[in-house]
Design a protein around this motif. Structure first.
Motif, PDB file in Angstrom:
ATOM      1  N   ARG A 153       0.851  -1.190   0.000  1.00  0.00           N
ATOM      2  CA  ARG A 153       0.000   0.000   0.000  1.00  0.00           C
ATOM      3  C   ARG A 153       0.883   1.233   0.000  1.00  0.00           C
ATOM      4  O   ARG A 153       1.724   1.401   0.889  1.00  0.00           O
ATOM      5  CB  ARG A 153      -0.923  -0.005   1.219  1.00  0.00           C
ATOM      6  CG  ARG A 153      -1.702   1.289   1.408  1.00  0.00           C
ATOM      7  CD  ARG A 153      -2.658   1.173   2.569  1.00  0.00           C
ATOM      8  NE  ARG A 153      -3.229   2.471   2.925  1.00  0.00           N
ATOM      9  CZ  ARG A 153      -4.227   2.653   3.765  1.00  0.00           C
ATOM     10  NH1 ARG A 153      -4.776   1.617   4.349  1.00  0.00           N
ATOM     11  NH2 ARG A 153      -4.676   3.851   4.046  1.00  0.00           N
ATOM     12  N   TYR A 229       0.435  -4.382   3.151  1.00  0.00           N
ATOM     13  CA  TYR A 229      -0.938  -4.656   3.584  1.00  0.00           C
ATOM     14  C   TYR A 229      -1.116  -6.157   3.771  1.00  0.00           C
ATOM     15  O   TYR A 229      -1.793  -6.615   4.689  1.00  0.00           O
ATOM     16  CB  TYR A 229      -1.930  -4.138   2.537  1.00  0.00           C
ATOM     17  CG  TYR A 229      -3.370  -4.395   2.888  1.00  0.00           C
ATOM     18  CD1 TYR A 229      -4.084  -3.478   3.664  1.00  0.00           C
ATOM     19  CD2 TYR A 229      -4.021  -5.547   2.468  1.00  0.00           C
ATOM     20  CE1 TYR A 229      -5.409  -3.725   4.006  1.00  0.00           C
ATOM     21  CE2 TYR A 229      -5.343  -5.798   2.803  1.00  0.00           C
ATOM     22  CZ  TYR A 229      -6.026  -4.880   3.567  1.00  0.00           C
ATOM     23  OH  TYR A 229      -7.345  -5.124   3.903  1.00  0.00           O
ATOM     24  N   LYS A 238      -1.711  -3.082  10.951  1.00  0.00           N
ATOM     25  CA  LYS A 238      -1.363  -1.717  10.539  1.00  0.00           C
ATOM     26  C   LYS A 238      -0.329  -1.121  11.475  1.00  0.00           C
ATOM     27  O   LYS A 238      -0.461  -1.164  12.690  1.00  0.00           O
ATOM     28  CB  LYS A 238      -2.605  -0.832  10.513  1.00  0.00           C
ATOM     29  CG  LYS A 238      -3.573  -1.187   9.413  1.00  0.00           C
ATOM     30  CD  LYS A 238      -4.640  -0.143   9.289  1.00  0.00           C
ATOM     31  CE  LYS A 238      -4.059   1.189   8.901  1.00  0.00           C
ATOM     32  NZ  LYS A 238      -5.094   2.215   8.681  1.00  0.00           N
TER      33      LYS A 238
END
Length: 388
Positions: A153, A229, A238
């Motif tokens: 990401r 991700y 995260k």
């Protein structure tokens, strides 16, 4: 219509071929009593029933399960819809249209998929601003992305995400199809083994491949920072890294927003619901934040009880400390608060929650420029979203 785009997206997944035939589609059309839109036919002829698009949390309905359902339309009697996609408690479908492009490529509608009470049964369906073909490309693209083995990401701060063409140029990506939608756009790169997706909701770009080394090499070649991700089949928790945590502070009054809304609707007498809201708080074992409480007290509920809008007080639930109060944003996100916290939490695709903002959104209230105030009114998480 979108057959070539669907085949391209499909090529990044399994090599299983659809067992649906044109004869199967014709049989289903006779059962339903009308012709299925071309984009939907092409979808069923392309994807196998075991592909991720049919098995993910948000999923498409297999051809054999399509059926007509009655739903309420504003200012009209009940209308028949065909549900072809579901996410959470919502269903997405189309009406039997009778003229022009609406037959060929109808608009989609959102509604309660399985109404649990009379109020939900009577809730009006909401027409999106997008044709079925456009919405399908966005959803199929997203489903195919999240089924990949390794996904990187890209930090949205690294690119001009508001300029979709600029994003494509930065990553040397070639858009798959020209259809615009509110979800995202699938992309391919000059490396045929890489699959990309520009997410308009998250305002970021994902690049994926079967091998993590392929993703890493691509990112290094274009000199852009990224976070994993999904790495070798495992979702990565995260890590906020350089992202600053949201600072807790005293909440401000949302009276400016209420005053603005009063120009469009008649707000109600707050005193009439004080007791009801207090009882909701007792049931939840949590204090409802003052901005949300004021919204419930002042805004007529008919403006709140619709897909992608606020959860009514009596429907609020305390789930492991998180209380969802805003459901939707095109089916991708839900928003929640915690007891005695000013922070809003947003749901992520992997089921986790992340800090998103402060529930009073005061950063917009002090703005004097029209464009800044317009940003408040159009914010996907603002209190004006469901009522204007």
């Amino acid at each position: 219509m979108i057959l070539e785009e669907l085949k391209k997206i499909k090529s990044f997944g399994s090599d299983r071929e659809s067992y649906v035939t044109p004869e199967d589609i014709a049989d289903k059309e006779r059962e339903l009593g009308f012709t299925l839109p071309q984009a939907l036919q092409e979808f069923y002829l392309t994807f196998h029933e075991n592909d991720p698009v049919f098995s993910a949390k948000n999923r498409f309905i297999p051809l054999r399960e399509l059926e007509r359902t009655e739903r309420h339309l504003v200012g009209s009697q009940n209308v028949e819809v065909i549900t072809f996609y579901t996410y959470g408690i919502w269903g997405v479908g189309f009406r039997k249209e009778t003229s022009g492009q609406d037959i060929y490529d109808p608009y989609t509608y959102t509604y309660y998929n399985n109404p649990k009470n009379q109020k939900q049964k009577q809730a009006s369906i909401c027409r999106s601003g997008y044709r079925l073909s456009s919405s399908m490309l966005g959803w199929v693209s997203a489903q195919q992305l999240f089924s990949q083995n390794s996904i990187g990401r890209i930090d949205p701060k690294e690119l001009a995400y508001n300029d979709q063409e600029a994003v494509c140029k930065i990553f040397n990506m070639l858009p798959i199809g020209q259809a615009e939608n509110n979800i995202g756009r699938a992309c391919s790169t000059k490396n045929p083994d890489l699959y990309g997706f520009i997410d308009f909701g998250l305002r970021c770009v994902f690049v994926s491949a079967d091998s993590s080394s392929q993703v890493t090499d691509f990112m290094e070649n274009i000199h852009v920072g990224f976070q994993w991700y999904k790495l070798d089949g495992k979702l990565i928790e995260k890590t906020h890294g350089t992202q600053k945590p949201i600072k807790k502070r005293a909440l401000l009054d949302i009276e400016p927003a209420i005053e603005t809304l009063n120009h469009f609707i008649n707000v109600i007498d707050p005193q009439s619901l004080e007791q009801e809201i207090a009882e909701v708080g007792q049931r939840l074992g949590a204090v409802i934040p003052e901005p949300l409480k004021k919204l419930y007290l002042c805004i007529p509920r008919k403006y709140l009880d619709a897909p992608n809008c606020f959860v009514l007080p009596e429907c609020l639930k305390n789930e492991d400390g998180k209380i969802r109060f805003l459901s939707g944003s095109q089916g991708v996100f839900d928003y929640a608060f915690e007891h005695l916290s000013p922070i809003v939490y947003r749901s992520e695709m992997d089921g986790s929650w992340s800090e998103y903002g402060v529930i009073d959104l005061c950063q917009y209230f002090g703005q004097k420029k029209l464009k800044d105030y317009a940003a408040f009114l159009s914010s996907s998480s603002s209190f004006c979203r469901g009522v204007i």
